[in-house]
Design an enzyme around this catalytic site. Structure first.
Site, short mmCIF file in Angstrom:
data_model
loop_
_atom_site.label_atom_id
_atom_site.label_comp_id
_atom_site.label_asym_id
_atom_site.label_seq_id
_atom_site.Cartn_x
_atom_site.Cartn_y
_atom_site.Cartn_z
N SER A 146 0.99 -0.75 0.11
CA SER A 146 0.53 0.45 0.25
C SER A 146 0.61 1.48 -0.06
CB SER A 146 -0.90 0.02 1.03
OG SER A 146 -1.99 0.89 1.18
N TYR A 160 -2.08 -1.12 10.74
CA TYR A 160 -2.32 -1.39 9.06
C TYR A 160 -0.86 -0.96 8.16
CZ TYR A 160 -4.35 -0.84 4.13
OH TYR A 160 -4.03 -0.92 2.91
#
Length: 268
Positions: A146, A160
């Site tokens: 990401s 995350y």
């Protein structure tokens, strides 16, 4: 001949969102698909692709459990033979304040869940499937990381962001290790895509009006929208194919330019 024709591709987290988009694109390019996810929806996705002419099986699998990954590998070998391609896409994102709960006995379950699925999941899948990929004399692993963690971050994304940043290091080290086997390893770093995961994050951020949170995200992207998961699937297909035969150990950003702005206030 399509660029993934006769290639056996294992895709984790394939039941929805980016994983489903990757599966649909790989089916377009004639890969033989082994789709994995925890829930039964992955079986339906595989059936839908087969109904449209693809070769695919769905396997319920928990990537955090190595024995479950070994079962996935056994199903792959039984149906199609050794994998050529692994797409480690399974992942979660649950927002949580870093300082929360009891200071004397904090609950780290959210942290551990992210590490187990996002990091250990990619580790487990690569470890299980690499021996099979090596038998072909070449192959590819694509890791879904990401822009969050490696490039940007927001409050509440500690678990995350940390897990996704770790996947960039994992990608680089693994690429270096398996380069002598002519196996390439690359990471995709998406920005926001229109997925159930992002919809869930929007509900956490703005429970009464989650669409407002999604619109706010889109308005901050220079291209003015969130990604279609299939657009990310096209990048994954490129990295999995011989078209990217001299690319390894890198992370490629696909975010509509969302990480470009230097500020939100300067400029015309």
């Amino acid at each position: 001949m399509e660029k993934l024709e006769n290639k056996v591709a294992v895709i984790t987290g394939a039941s929805k969102g980016i994983g489903k988009g990757i599966a649909e694109v790989f089916a377009k390019y004639k890969a033989k698909l082994v789709l994995a996810a925890r829930g039964p929806q992955v079986l339906e996705i595989a059936d839908e692709l087969c109904a449209n002419g693809a070769e695919a099986i769905g396997v319920q699998c928990d990537v955090s459990d190595y024995k479950s990954i070994l079962n996935l590998r056994a199903k792959c070998l039984e149906k199609f033979g050794p994998a050529d391609i692994l797409v480690s896409n399974a992942g979660i994102c649950v927002l949580e304040d870093f300082i929360s709960g009891d200071d004397e006995d904090p609950d780290f379950s959210n942290r551990d869940k992210h590490f187990d699925i996002n990091v250990k999941g990619a580790w487990n899948a690569a470890r299980a499937f690499l021996p099979d990929i090596k038998t072909h004399g070449k192959g590819a692993i694509v890791v879904t990381s990401s822009v969050t963690g490696d490039m940007v971050a927001d409050p509440g994304e500690m678990a995350y962001a940390t897990s996704k940043a770790a996947l960039v290091g994992f990608t680089k080290c693994l690429a270096r290790e398996v380069a002598p086997d002519n196996i390439r390893v690359n990471a995709i770093c998406p920005g926001y895509a229109m997925t159930p995961l992002v919809e869930g994050m929007a509900k956490q951020s703005d429970p009464e009006h989650p669409e407002r949170a999604i619109q706010a995200i889109a308005s901050a992207v220079p291209l003015g929208r969130l990604a279609d998961p299939k657009e990310i699937g096209e990048l994954a297909a490129f990295l999995a194919s011989d078209e990217s035969s001299y690319i390894t150990g890198t992370q490629i950003v696909i975010d509509g330019g969302s990480t470009l702005p230097e500020t939100t206030s300067m400029g015309v």
